[in-house]
Design an enzyme around this catalytic site. Structure first.
Site, PDB file in Angstrom:
ATOM      1  N   CYS A  91       0.803  -1.233   0.000  1.00  0.00           N
ATOM      2  CA  CYS A  91       0.000   0.000   0.000  1.00  0.00           C
ATOM      3  C   CYS A  91       0.830   1.275   0.000  1.00  0.00           C
ATOM      4  CB  CYS A  91      -0.940   0.013   1.204  1.00  0.00           C
ATOM      5  SG  CYS A  91      -2.169  -1.305   1.175  1.00  0.00           S
ATOM      6  N   HIS A 358      -8.906   3.715  -2.109  1.00  0.00           N
ATOM      7  CA  HIS A 358      -7.477   3.428  -1.948  1.00  0.00           C
ATOM      8  C   HIS A 358      -6.965   2.643  -3.162  1.00  0.00           C
ATOM      9  CE1 HIS A 358      -3.733   1.977  -0.452  1.00  0.00           C
ATOM     10  NE2 HIS A 358      -4.169   0.977   0.290  1.00  0.00           N
ATOM     11  N   GLY A 390       1.263  -3.962   4.031  1.00  0.00           N
ATOM     12  CA  GLY A 390       1.097  -5.394   4.180  1.00  0.00           C
ATOM     13  C   GLY A 390       2.359  -6.079   4.663  1.00  0.00           C
TER      14      GLY A 390
END
Length: 402
Positions: A91, A358, A390
């Site tokens: 991310c 997102h 993550g």
């Protein structure tokens, strides 16, 4: 060490990451190239002077594979001398791309770079790239792997965030995003997306649900309760955190980040490149950091990476005027604010991914532009951008207006 200056930041609107989303008809490479073209046009640069384009992309497979950054450079008809590379830090990929681009400037190895990101989640679904961490039973066993939604509920359970707490945060995000769009706070950073016939198909963040209330959220079922119980992930989490008697499943579609499509690009250069094109630096990169954290709970990295970036910049939390912390899940932001003792009035003042979505690899670059615009709007000086990552990581970047 050279200073790395941010000269511009642009992004597409976020389109719903489903087949009926407005950006589904646009190939990922074209989504990325449209932002590159807009950066070139708005700053009137000769692209031959751009050394490298670094784009975050979490799932570089299929249409997003084969080094989409270089392909986007070619699709944008930039000079063939411009290199391109795709990076993946889950991310935080878009922010990591900015940090790498800035690092090239700081080290003196590049004069002008692009850091940004792309993710077309309607065309390349989340999880498409697979990976040993979740797919190899031996690796998953030894690392106590659980899906990120279970991590979010574990975080909420361990630190005492109730369903009411996370839903209230989600409603605030929707309200702030609606106000930001109503007051046109994003107008200087949005690149409207066109189809192949040059017809505008999206000019606003499509995912938003400004009518959201506590009552409407209360009707939503927890998203991760079934997989937690039926697939044994709750048990795995409790094995790692035996102080937890049971997981409270508080996250759902309304207080978690939305699945969307989008791309973003940030123009970074040294002082000489700014003078050559008569560009005014909007901010400089003060410091950045990426860290590893415990992978089962997974989502505690933002505060640690922020503290590391602050230490490198010889700054304290009190020196930061505004924070952008990606709203992967509501509890993640609540924990970030609690650890660093930051008031909500300084964090995500224009809403975040719960309201607007997102687009994995692009989000870090998008919220960099958001905080830069807001610093200018409020005439403030310093901003910190951070994302949870993550497998247990965090990435943070500090900027200062020039």
């Amino acid at each position: 060490m050279d200073e790395a200056y941010i000269y511009d930041a642009l992004r597409t609107p976020r389109g719903k990451g489903k087949k009926d989303g407005s950006l589904n008809e646009v190939a990922p490479v074209k989504l990325a190239s449209q932002v590159l073209k807009a950066i070139e046009k708005r700053n009137n640069i000769n692209t031959e002077d751009v050394d490298d384009v670094i784009l975050g992309c979490v799932h570089p497979v299929g249409e997003q594979g084969a080094d989409i950054a270089r392909t986007a450079v070619l699709e944008a008809n930039w000079h063939e001398s411009v290199a391109g590379v795709q990076v993946d830090r889950f991310c935080a990929s878009g922010l990591e791309a900015i940090n790498i681009a800035a690092g090239q400037i700081m080290s003196g190895q590049s004069d002008m770079t692009i850091g940004g990101g792309i993710e077309s989640m309607s065309r390349v679904p989340m999880g498409s790239s697979g990976g040993a961490w979740m797919a190899d039973p031996d690796v998953a066993y030894h690392t106590y792997f659980v899906p990120q939604g279970i991590s979010a509920d574990l975080l909420a359970t361990k630190y005492g965030y109730s369903r009411t707490d996370v839903d209230k945060y989600a409603v605030d995000s929707q309200k702030r995003a609606a106000t930001a769009w109503k007051e046109k706070r994003f107008k200087n950073s949005i690149v409207s997306v066109e189809d192949q016939n040059k017809i505008e198909i999206l000019s606003h963040d499509e995912y938003m649900r400004p009518e959201t209330t506590m009552q409407s959220l209360a009707s939503l079922e927890p998203s991760f309760s079934k997989i937690g119980k039926l697939q044994g992930f709750n048990d795995v989490a409790i094995l790692k955190y035996p102080e937890i008697e049971r997981l409270e499943h508080v996250h759902h579609a309304g207080n978690s980040s939305g699945i969307v499509d989008g791309s973003a690009a940030v123009l970074i250069g040294n002082k000489e490149m700014g003078k050559k094109y008569n560009l005014r630096p909007r901010a400089k990169i003060r410091s950045f950091a990426s860290i590893g954290s415990e992978p089962t709970i997974m989502l505690t990295g933002p505060a640690v990476s922020a503290e590391k970036a602050l230490k490198r910049a010889k700054m304290d939390v009190s020196d930061i005027d505004l924070f952008e912390m990606n709203e992967a899940f509501a509890a993640v932001v609540l924990r970030f604010m609690d650890v660093l003792n930051i008031d909500h009035s300084k964090v995500n003042v224009n809403g975040g991914a719960i309201a607007m979505g997102h687009p994995l690899g692009a989000t870090g670059a998008m919220i960099m532009g958001t905080i830069l615009d807001e610093l200018e709007r409020e005439d403030l000086s310093t901003g910190l951008v951070t994302l949870c990552v993550g497998a247990g990581m965090g990435t943070a970047t500090i900027i200062e207006r020039v």
